[in-house]
Design a protein around this motif. Sequence first.
Motif, short mmCIF file in Angstrom:
data_model
loop_
_atom_site.label_atom_id
_atom_site.label_comp_id
_atom_site.label_asym_id
_atom_site.label_seq_id
_atom_site.Cartn_x
_atom_site.Cartn_y
_atom_site.Cartn_z
N ALA A 219 0.75 -1.14 -0.03
CA ALA A 219 -0.02 -0.07 0.05
C ALA A 219 0.82 1.33 0.02
N GLU A 220 2.03 1.42 0.62
CA GLU A 220 2.85 2.42 0.75
C GLU A 220 3.52 2.60 -0.64
N GLU A 221 4.08 1.32 -1.22
CA GLU A 221 4.51 1.52 -2.60
C GLU A 221 3.68 2.16 -3.54
N VAL A 222 2.43 1.62 -3.50
CA VAL A 222 1.40 2.36 -4.63
C VAL A 222 1.06 3.77 -4.12
N ALA A 223 1.10 4.17 -2.75
CA ALA A 223 0.90 5.52 -2.50
C ALA A 223 1.81 6.48 -2.84
N GLU A 224 3.14 6.04 -2.90
CA GLU A 224 4.13 6.83 -3.21
C GLU A 224 4.37 7.04 -4.63
N GLU A 225 3.73 6.09 -5.39
CA GLU A 225 3.69 6.41 -6.90
C GLU A 225 2.50 7.21 -7.30
N ALA A 226 1.54 7.07 -6.86
CA ALA A 226 0.32 7.96 -7.03
C ALA A 226 0.41 9.29 -6.42
N SER A 227 0.92 9.37 -5.30
CA SER A 227 1.48 10.75 -4.86
C SER A 227 2.12 11.70 -5.58
N VAL A 228 3.42 11.02 -6.21
CA VAL A 228 4.20 11.90 -7.08
C VAL A 228 3.61 12.16 -8.46
N ASP A 230 0.04 12.63 -8.63
CA ASP A 230 -0.85 13.71 -8.06
C ASP A 230 -0.09 15.16 -8.05
N GLU A 231 0.97 15.10 -7.63
CA GLU A 231 1.90 16.37 -7.49
C GLU A 231 2.04 16.99 -8.69
N ARG A 232 2.47 16.07 -9.65
CA ARG A 232 2.71 16.70 -11.14
C ARG A 232 1.66 17.06 -11.74
N TYR A 233 0.60 16.54 -11.70
CA TYR A 233 -0.75 16.87 -12.22
C TYR A 233 -1.17 18.31 -11.63
N ARG A 234 -1.47 18.55 -10.21
CA ARG A 234 -1.72 19.57 -9.58
C ARG A 234 -0.97 20.65 -10.00
N GLU A 235 0.44 20.66 -10.23
CA GLU A 235 1.17 21.78 -10.75
C GLU A 235 1.00 22.01 -12.16
N ALA A 236 0.57 20.99 -12.97
CA ALA A 236 0.37 21.24 -14.45
C ALA A 236 -1.02 22.06 -14.63
N VAL A 237 -1.85 21.87 -13.64
CA VAL A 237 -3.34 22.41 -13.84
C VAL A 237 -3.34 23.65 -13.08
N ALA A 238 -2.31 23.92 -12.21
CA ALA A 238 -2.52 25.13 -11.33
C ALA A 238 -2.84 26.33 -12.14
N ALA A 239 -3.96 27.07 -11.87
CA ALA A 239 -4.57 28.23 -12.52
C ALA A 239 -5.15 29.16 -11.63
N PRO A 240 -5.36 30.59 -12.15
CA PRO A 240 -6.09 31.44 -11.12
C PRO A 240 -7.37 30.97 -10.91
N PRO A 257 -0.21 18.90 -19.79
CA PRO A 257 1.02 18.65 -20.80
C PRO A 257 1.00 17.30 -21.16
N ALA A 258 1.53 16.84 -22.28
CA ALA A 258 1.51 15.54 -22.77
C ALA A 258 2.43 14.49 -21.86
N GLU A 259 3.41 15.19 -21.04
CA GLU A 259 4.33 14.41 -20.35
C GLU A 259 3.39 14.18 -19.04
N VAL A 260 2.76 14.88 -18.65
CA VAL A 260 1.88 14.60 -17.50
C VAL A 260 0.67 13.60 -17.82
N ASP A 261 -0.04 13.82 -18.93
CA ASP A 261 -0.99 12.84 -19.18
C ASP A 261 -0.47 11.53 -19.19
N ALA A 262 0.81 11.42 -19.71
CA ALA A 262 1.58 9.97 -19.83
C ALA A 262 1.66 9.48 -18.48
N LEU A 263 1.48 10.13 -17.50
CA LEU A 263 1.70 9.44 -16.13
C LEU A 263 0.29 8.64 -15.73
N PHE A 264 -0.59 9.19 -16.67
CA PHE A 264 -2.08 8.50 -16.35
C PHE A 264 -2.46 7.96 -17.65
#
Length: 299
Positions: A219-228, A230-240, A257-264
């Motif tokens: 569970a910890e291993e999966v959580a660490e993957e998903a957490s990383v 998630d953070e990449r996604y939030r940074e990419a979609v951050a907007a006013p 961005p395509a590189e973030v979409d590739a994470l999913f």
Amino acid sequence: MNTVQLPLEGMPRRLYSCTPSRLNTWLDCRRRYRFTYLDRPQPAKGPAWAHNSVGASVHNALAGWWREPYERRTPLTAALLLTNGWIKEGFRDEEQSARWLGRARDLVSGYVSTLDPADDPVGVERTVATRTKVVALSGRIDRLDRRGEELVVVDYKTGRRPLTQDDARSSLALAVYAIAASRMMRTPCHQVELHHLPTGEIVEWRHTDESLGRHLRRAEEVAEEASVADERYREAVAAPSGSARGRAAQGTAPQVPAEVDALFAPNPGPICSWCDFRRHCPEGRTAGSDRNPWDGLAE
């Protein structure tokens, strides 16, 4: 003078808060994970599934049965609770819904006839939680029994597929529930059970401390993957905030961005036919054929 606050070395990392369902979604299909937990507004889902309506109706009736006073814990009460709480979504027509209502009534009344109404569970629809240095896990147990000096996790199943012992042994959710219940109540909990109502079969597995530990580390291993991701996604979609409100008003998903979409990336396969977000996934539509909302029923 402008100052920049730097992260302090040795500061604890923020825990990844999730349920076993969220972790399993990440493992099953990362695109569905993104649609379910990250995209806001969430992409529109397809129609409700009839087999999910049956499952929810049965679970609700069984939970309600244990909340009744002892003298009302009868098969008739279970049938009445099922009837009064019947969910009609997803069925082909009223006739099919009525037929399955009758079947579900038989399921719950037959199941409770095997139970001792005086044997009060420790918890019904009980939320449990635990945490490690990496993840904060929580979830809801269908039923938590006390047998002797130990607790037992009970999970109801209403699907048409027969269950095997491996289903109980390999379930991340059941293992997490056992760990969380044990820690919260300071009582050993190693046994997990799947109660398959259509067949009346009870599939058991008794964990060791070591096997529970392996599930928790997984569970910890999966959580660490998903957490990383998630953070990449939030940074990419951050907007006013105004832009975010505009997207919500228009019902449009955020662009990444395509590189973030590739994470999913999607995980195409037969299960795509049953995905709530099938209409938004070209790969999923190619991988499996369309299903009617009632196709999951064992007709």
